[in-house]
Design a protein around this motif. Structure first.
Motif, mmCIF file in Angstrom:
data_model
loop_
_atom_site.group_PDB
_atom_site.id
_atom_site.type_symbol
_atom_site.label_atom_id
_atom_site.label_comp_id
_atom_site.label_asym_id
_atom_site.label_seq_id
_atom_site.Cartn_x
_atom_site.Cartn_y
_atom_site.Cartn_z
ATOM 1 N N MET A 1 0.842 -1.200 0.000
ATOM 2 C CA MET A 1 0.000 0.000 0.000
ATOM 3 C C MET A 1 0.873 1.245 0.000
ATOM 4 N N LEU A 2 0.586 2.167 -0.891
ATOM 5 C CA LEU A 2 1.425 3.357 -0.995
ATOM 6 C C LEU A 2 0.709 4.550 -0.361
ATOM 7 N N GLU A 3 0.571 4.495 0.975
ATOM 8 C CA GLU A 3 -0.229 5.479 1.699
ATOM 9 C C GLU A 3 0.149 6.917 1.348
ATOM 10 N N GLY A 4 -0.826 7.668 0.855
ATOM 11 C CA GLY A 4 -0.613 9.104 0.630
ATOM 12 C C GLY A 4 -0.063 9.431 -0.758
ATOM 13 N N TYR A 5 0.461 8.436 -1.500
ATOM 14 C CA TYR A 5 1.012 8.744 -2.821
ATOM 15 C C TYR A 5 -0.074 8.657 -3.880
ATOM 16 N N ARG A 6 -0.001 9.572 -4.824
ATOM 17 C CA ARG A 6 -1.027 9.654 -5.859
ATOM 18 C C ARG A 6 -0.369 9.865 -7.222
ATOM 19 N N GLY A 7 -1.176 9.708 -8.254
ATOM 20 C CA GLY A 7 -0.805 10.109 -9.609
ATOM 21 C C GLY A 7 0.463 9.443 -10.134
ATOM 22 N N LYS A 8 1.252 10.246 -10.861
ATOM 23 C CA LYS A 8 2.442 9.760 -11.559
ATOM 24 C C LYS A 8 3.442 9.113 -10.631
ATOM 25 N N LEU A 9 3.649 9.753 -9.466
ATOM 26 C CA LEU A 9 4.649 9.237 -8.535
ATOM 27 C C LEU A 9 4.243 7.862 -7.999
ATOM 28 N N ALA A 10 2.942 7.714 -7.700
ATOM 29 C CA ALA A 10 2.448 6.410 -7.228
ATOM 30 C C ALA A 10 2.697 5.342 -8.299
ATOM 31 N N SER A 11 2.393 5.689 -9.560
ATOM 32 C CA SER A 11 2.594 4.737 -10.661
ATOM 33 C C SER A 11 4.051 4.349 -10.795
ATOM 34 N N LEU A 12 4.932 5.352 -10.658
ATOM 35 C CA LEU A 12 6.364 5.099 -10.760
ATOM 36 C C LEU A 12 6.800 4.113 -9.684
ATOM 37 N N LEU A 13 6.333 4.351 -8.448
ATOM 38 C CA LEU A 13 6.710 3.467 -7.341
ATOM 39 C C LEU A 13 6.214 2.040 -7.591
ATOM 40 N N VAL A 14 4.971 1.947 -8.038
ATOM 41 C CA VAL A 14 4.401 0.620 -8.336
ATOM 42 C C VAL A 14 5.242 -0.088 -9.398
ATOM 43 N N SER A 15 5.601 0.672 -10.433
ATOM 44 C CA SER A 15 6.355 0.074 -11.539
ATOM 45 C C SER A 15 7.710 -0.439 -11.074
ATOM 46 N N LYS A 16 8.239 0.152 -10.021
ATOM 47 C CA LYS A 16 9.545 -0.285 -9.497
ATOM 48 C C LYS A 16 9.392 -1.334 -8.395
ATOM 49 N N GLY A 17 8.141 -1.650 -8.039
ATOM 50 C CA GLY A 17 7.915 -2.627 -6.971
ATOM 51 C C GLY A 17 8.254 -2.105 -5.588
ATOM 52 N N ILE A 18 8.170 -0.795 -5.458
ATOM 53 C CA ILE A 18 8.545 -0.188 -4.173
ATOM 54 C C ILE A 18 7.311 0.034 -3.306
ATOM 55 N N ASP A 19 7.427 -0.359 -2.010
ATOM 56 C CA ASP A 19 6.352 -0.141 -1.038
ATOM 57 C C ASP A 19 6.851 0.728 0.110
ATOM 58 N N ILE A 20 5.886 1.230 0.903
ATOM 59 C CA ILE A 20 6.227 1.948 2.145
ATOM 60 C C ILE A 20 7.093 1.021 3.007
ATOM 61 N N GLY A 21 8.154 1.544 3.552
ATOM 62 C CA GLY A 21 9.013 0.749 4.428
ATOM 63 C C GLY A 21 10.221 0.157 3.713
ATOM 64 N N ASP A 22 10.188 0.149 2.370
ATOM 65 C CA ASP A 22 11.334 -0.377 1.619
ATOM 66 C C ASP A 22 12.499 0.603 1.702
ATOM 67 N N LYS A 23 13.690 0.049 1.624
ATOM 68 C CA LYS A 23 14.870 0.907 1.559
ATOM 69 C C LYS A 23 15.070 1.308 0.101
ATOM 70 N N ILE A 24 15.152 2.608 -0.155
ATOM 71 C CA ILE A 24 15.303 3.064 -1.541
ATOM 72 C C ILE A 24 16.444 4.064 -1.641
#
Lengths: 439, 439
Positions: B1-24
């Motif tokens: 769950m990408l709490e609070g993220y919306r739009g393009k940035l949310a899509s980018l995170l999803v595309s990279k398989g990144i979730d809240i709590g991940d080290k990036i």
């Protein structure tokens, strides 16, 4: 009369024809001190108290015959006041009591206000060098016994003095409630020809460490020469004697029980610094009210108010017990301006009945903000009015003044939020919070 | 769950398989930032929030494809907690609510306590590096709604944790009434195996300027390693992030509505400074209670008390309205400890009836002394007890605690004057009064 002197020292003074108020010289080894002989309040028989030209009292242990009469009191006085000339009253000193005009009551050992303003002038002749003085004892009470009805009397006497041409008025007042009286005067005068300088002291005049002479001297200087015509509280600026500070009445608080620099501006900077040694007034801000052409006074107070200091465990039904007695309540709430949510229905019901409820913070520093947390929003919704950076005590005095002028709760709210005497400061800076010793 | 993220940035995170709590890792020009992905509370769609290793949150505007996954949350977590191993609970965090565990309520825009302690740990994994944590949400309330009956629950939970072997207990608490709760715990525990560190924050965790991570980190460090076993309030020591201060519960006051260094020791010095960047605890005094062998708790409170904030114009007959409801009153008097003389007969009559009346000063700094002025002597004669340098709030909590243990007024007086938890400091120094900006 050699007030307070006893035994061998009293005999020595009599033999030299020296009285209280005479200018004398004392030689002790290499030290030579010249000044006015001051009454002794020492418990020791051999201590001589001299008021020096720099405003300090000094207590000297007298071992032998080292005292010389320089000139008699009458000569000294005539020289200073140009004998016979009637005082023009450039500055009016109104004495209301307090430590600044106190001496020790020997039967109990406690301090009582007793010295008259004339006594003070006798001990501090330097004051006469900066201004011609008119003095009056209006009250002789410790300031914890001050009441709103006395505020009105002080305001009226002050107006009379300004109307009669005084360049400024000094009010000698006990320190306990000095800021309450100062705020009361500040809300009462909408226009003034000169400043009102409230002055007190933390150590009584008979103690060598007394702040009374320097504070009184500074206040007379300011009353005569300050560019501002506001109500100000003048006290020591730091714990030694380098300067005094004139604070804006409505932003000042006594922050220490005994320090000479106990009075401090909260959420604001002082009006002026007085470098009393050079007779210099350094303005610290330029947004002051200048001397005007006339004095407008409206000094009524309604005491049907209450200052509610909130704490966890306070029973909200307490409000029911005071409800019929008050037209307004100032809350000293927690943090940004809160009480427990349980107070909400009580507040709602009271404000509906036309009782004004205003919120300040027991933090003192900073400002209330009732939009940040849910509780603040609920309380606002119940009619509680956030009062910015107003000190709880200032808010209370302001409310007493407003309630004596209108019963319309919407009008009360508007006036409470209007900046009448500089009680709101909208520009807080980092510098307004003091620095603590932990570095 | 990408709490609070919306739009393009949310899509980018999803595309990279990144979730809240991940080290990036994020690269922006020459800047490279590594940390844990934090939920976004920004109103802008293109802001990425990272919790860095130094405890800071950083908000980065993302313009393109500069985000890299370093390792998934589960991997990062396993590495830290040595996956599967049950937490030993070296430090217990009890969450009671407040800003430190709050987030913004989007419907009203106000802040509500909502995050659980587990959430906090997720956002501040560094805490797990200094201690194994046991966490518990005991309450989820804003501290203005805190009550003495909750103090008892907090005390009991604290004792349980210490008894079960925690090296120290951290209590996350709203700042509004944190010092009241801290004092209540301090009077409740006569012996402790480890410290209780009360911790709060002035800015909520979702704000970049939040003091929450540093305060929480410092409090866990102290809970585990401090040599003292007392109740302490830990908050920022100055307005930037260089160090935090652990104050003795009973000598602490919230002195600003919003500053991060709002909490300060009054009439005393703090227990310790925490240089959190180096995991260093610097003791500021050596007269602390060390860690003991067992925990002795007695946590009852009687709320039949009242905190009377005196002001000129207060009607003494007000006392009649509360007389039947109280077993004790703490006065916040003026100056050295005064009210108007008119209160004397009321006090006399109440103390004769076995109601305890204690005097503190609204000056806060310094100590009451009711022997200096006539009024003070009269009030003492009427049975009012001077309470030295006790803060009004501390005196009130202490009285609540004492009244739950005895009804004998002479015993109450004796206990009020006994130094139970370091609430009296008999050695005041010049350094205890803060410095004001007028030089």
């Amino acid at each position: 009369m050699l007030e307070g002197y006893r035994g061998k020292l009293a005999s020595l003074l009599v033999s030299k024809g020296i009285d209280i108020g005479d200018k004398i010289r004392v030689r002790k080894g290499n030290l030579e001190v010249e000044g006015i002989l001051f009454p002794s309040f020492s418990k020791y028989d051999d201590i001589l108290v001299i008021k020096m030209d720099n405003g300090y009292n000094i207590g000297l242990k007298i071992d032998g015959d080292e005292i010389y009469l320089v000139c008699k009191k009458s000569v000294a006085e005539n020289k200073e006041t140009k004998g016979g000339e009637k005082s023009r009253g450039e500055v009016k000193i109104i004495s209301t009591g307090g430590t600044i005009v106190s001496k020790i009551e020997y039967e109990t050992g406690a301090v009582k206000p007793a010295l008259t303003t004339e006594d003070i002038l006798e001990y501090l002749p330097q004051i006469r060098e900066i201004a011609d003085i008119d003095a009056e004892v209006l009250f002789s009470i410790l300031s914890e016994n001050m009441k709103p009805e006395y505020w009105t009397k002080i305001a009226e006497e002050t107006k009379r003095a300004l109307d009669e041409g005084s360049k400024g008025v000094v009010i000698a007042h006990g320190t306990d409630t000095m800021t309450y009286t100062a705020s009361a005067l500040a809300f009462s005068f909408s226009q003034m020809t000169g400043p009102v300088i409230m002055v007190g002291s933390q150590r009584s005049s008979d103690r060598p460490s007394s702040d009374s002479p320097i504070n009184l001297y500074s206040s007379v200087l300011l009353a005569k020469k300050s560019p501002f015509a506001e109500v100000s509280v003048l006290m020591h600026g730091e714990s030694s004697d380098t300067y005094t500070l004139a604070h804006r009445a409505v932003k000042t608080r006594k922050m220490h029980t005994s320090r000479r620099d106990a009075f401090q501006s909260i959420n604001d900077i002082p009006l002026a610094k007085v470098k009393w040694k050079n007779n210099e007034i350094v303005m610290m801000r330029n947004d002051f009210r200048p001397r005007g052409n006339h004095n407008t006074l409206d000094s009524k107070f309604d005491t049907r108010v209450f200052l509610l200091y909130y704490y966890p465990g306070m029973d909200p039904s307490f409000l029911e017990t005071i409800r019929d007695k008050v037209k307004g309540i100032i809350i000293a709430g927690t943090g940004l301006g809160h009480t427990s949510e349980e107070f909400e229905p009580y507040f709602r019901s009271m404000t509906k009945d036309g009782i004004f409820i205003g919120m300040t913070s027991q933090c003192l520093f900073g400002r209330v903000n009732m939009n940040v947390y849910t509780t603040g929003r609920k309380l606002q919704n119940a009619g509680v009015v956030p009062l910015g950076d107003l000190l709880p005590e200032t808010a209370l005095v302001k409310l007493m003044w407003i309630l004596a002028h209108t019963n319309d709760v919407e009008e009360v709210r508007k006036m409470m939020l209007k900046n009448l005497a500089g009680e709101f400061n909208f520009r807080h800076s980092e510098q307004l919070f003091p620095r603590w010793y932990h570095e």
